[in-house]
Scaffold this motif. Structure first.
Motif, PDB file in Angstrom:
ATOM      1  N   PHE A 163       0.998  -1.079  -0.150  1.00  0.00           N
ATOM      2  CA  PHE A 163      -0.082   0.100   0.119  1.00  0.00           C
ATOM      3  C   PHE A 163       1.069   1.321   0.016  1.00  0.00           C
ATOM      4  O   PHE A 163       1.870   1.398   0.867  1.00  0.00           O
ATOM      5  N   GLY A 165       0.909   5.448   0.248  1.00  0.00           N
ATOM      6  CA  GLY A 165       0.088   6.486   0.497  1.00  0.00           C
ATOM      7  C   GLY A 165       0.871   8.031   0.439  1.00  0.00           C
ATOM      8  O   GLY A 165       1.929   7.797   1.003  1.00  0.00           O
ATOM      9  N   ASP A 186      -6.537   0.346  -6.323  1.00  0.00           N
ATOM     10  CA  ASP A 186      -6.831   0.347  -4.848  1.00  0.00           C
ATOM     11  C   ASP A 186      -5.865   0.214  -3.501  1.00  0.00           C
ATOM     12  O   ASP A 186      -6.018   0.135  -2.447  1.00  0.00           O
ATOM     13  N   SER A 187      -4.559   0.207  -4.173  1.00  0.00           N
ATOM     14  CA  SER A 187      -3.437   0.115  -3.205  1.00  0.00           C
ATOM     15  C   SER A 187      -2.704   1.438  -3.103  1.00  0.00           C
ATOM     16  O   SER A 187      -1.520   1.451  -2.599  1.00  0.00           O
ATOM     17  N   ASN A 189      -3.076   5.598  -2.426  1.00  0.00           N
ATOM     18  CA  ASN A 189      -4.056   6.680  -1.899  1.00  0.00           C
ATOM     19  C   ASN A 189      -3.345   7.877  -1.842  1.00  0.00           C
ATOM     20  O   ASN A 189      -2.154   8.058  -1.112  1.00  0.00           O
ATOM     21  N   ILE A 191      -3.904  12.146  -1.318  1.00  0.00           N
ATOM     22  CA  ILE A 191      -4.714  13.144  -0.687  1.00  0.00           C
ATOM     23  C   ILE A 191      -3.901  14.414  -0.823  1.00  0.00           C
ATOM     24  O   ILE A 191      -2.716  14.684  -0.933  1.00  0.00           O
ATOM     25  N   LEU A 203      -3.489   9.551   6.011  1.00  0.00           N
ATOM     26  CA  LEU A 203      -3.468   8.361   5.156  1.00  0.00           C
ATOM     27  C   LEU A 203      -3.255   7.048   6.169  1.00  0.00           C
ATOM     28  O   LEU A 203      -3.868   6.107   5.447  1.00  0.00           O
ATOM     29  N   ASN A 206      -7.121   6.176   6.572  1.00  0.00           N
ATOM     30  CA  ASN A 206      -7.630   5.807   5.191  1.00  0.00           C
ATOM     31  C   ASN A 206      -7.170   4.394   5.166  1.00  0.00           C
ATOM     32  O   ASN A 206      -7.890   3.605   4.629  1.00  0.00           O
ATOM     33  N   PHE A 207      -5.862   3.748   5.355  1.00  0.00           N
ATOM     34  CA  PHE A 207      -5.370   2.601   5.182  1.00  0.00           C
ATOM     35  C   PHE A 207      -5.970   1.621   6.143  1.00  0.00           C
ATOM     36  O   PHE A 207      -6.821   0.549   5.819  1.00  0.00           O
ATOM     37  N   SER A 210      -9.486   1.056   4.910  1.00  0.00           N
ATOM     38  CA  SER A 210      -9.793   0.211   3.656  1.00  0.00           C
ATOM     39  C   SER A 210      -9.383  -1.279   3.738  1.00  0.00           C
ATOM     40  O   SER A 210      -9.746  -2.251   3.013  1.00  0.00           O
TER      41      SER A 210
END
Length: 213
Positions: A163, A165, A186-187, A189, A191, A203, A206-207, A210
């Motif tokens: 992931f 971010g 989808d991996s 993010n 912002i 972040l 958000n992780f 999700s």
């Protein structure tokens, strides 16, 4: 190796542990101050946290990664715990270096605004039209920056999830975008925000939303 452990439940071991590595001039305590542990507690997630002190002097020092492995990762795995490794800024470089060296010992990576190497290297990758076309060439044992990009380039499709971010205004955003195109949508993010804790905590939240709720 100094670290701060924050269990999800004080009397039990959670099935998953996230080991976090800080950026340059940051420390394990900064994760707690920024609210990383509180974000997990508020969501009642069965996730133990381990914040580890790493220093700028550890760049190129393979013994630091070996201590991380022997003191933290392997004992948890021996206890049947799923291990995610997280890194912020320079800690992201360390996390990727660990994954490149021991790809079968992690169940996932969470990288927030990772430092991905000097600008000459990332410009070389960009000029090659991206990671897929770039060739790493011969690697010196101490060249962890080129080694992590070779790992990014060669990660099998069935590798544990990674992931990424980062903030749009982050000073390393151009390098982050090179990594982002190698990952499923989808991996990633992205912002608003810069290279700072206020962006990283959002972040992280958000992780968690999700992946763990």
């Amino acid at each position: 190796m100094h670290s701060i452990t924050v269990p999800a439940v004080p009397t039990a071991v959670a099935p998953t542990r996230m080991v976090w590595l800080p950026g340059a001039y940051h420390a394990a305590r900064d994760f707690v101050t920024a609210g990383f542990a509180e974000a997990v507690r508020m969501r009642r997630i069965a996730l133990d946290l381990n914040f580890v002190d790493m220093e700028l002097a550890h760049v190129g020092d393979r013994s630091a990664l070996q201590r991380l492995r022997s003191d933290i990762v392997l004992p948890a795995r021996a206890a049947g715990v799923s291990i995610w490794l997280g890194g912020i800024s320079l800690g992201g470089l360390f996390a990727l270096d660990y994954a490149a060296s021991h790809p079968d010992e992690l169940d996932g990576l969470c990288l927030l605004a990772p430092y991905l190497g000097n600008r000459m290297l990332t410009a070389e990758i960009a000029q090659a039209a991206g990671v897929a076309a770039w060739q790493p060439g011969e690697l010196a044992e101490t060249d962890e920056e080129r080694r992590i990009w070779r790992y990014i380039k060669s990660r099998p499709a069935d590798s544990p999830p990674l992931f990424l971010g980062f903030g749009r205004e982050d000073r390393f955003a151009a390098a982050h975008e090179l990594l982002a195109v190698t990952l499923p949508a989808d991996s990633v993010n992205v912002i608003g925000g810069g290279h700072e804790w206020s962006t990283w905590i959002r972040l992280w939240e958000n992780f968690l939303e999700s992946r763990f709720t």
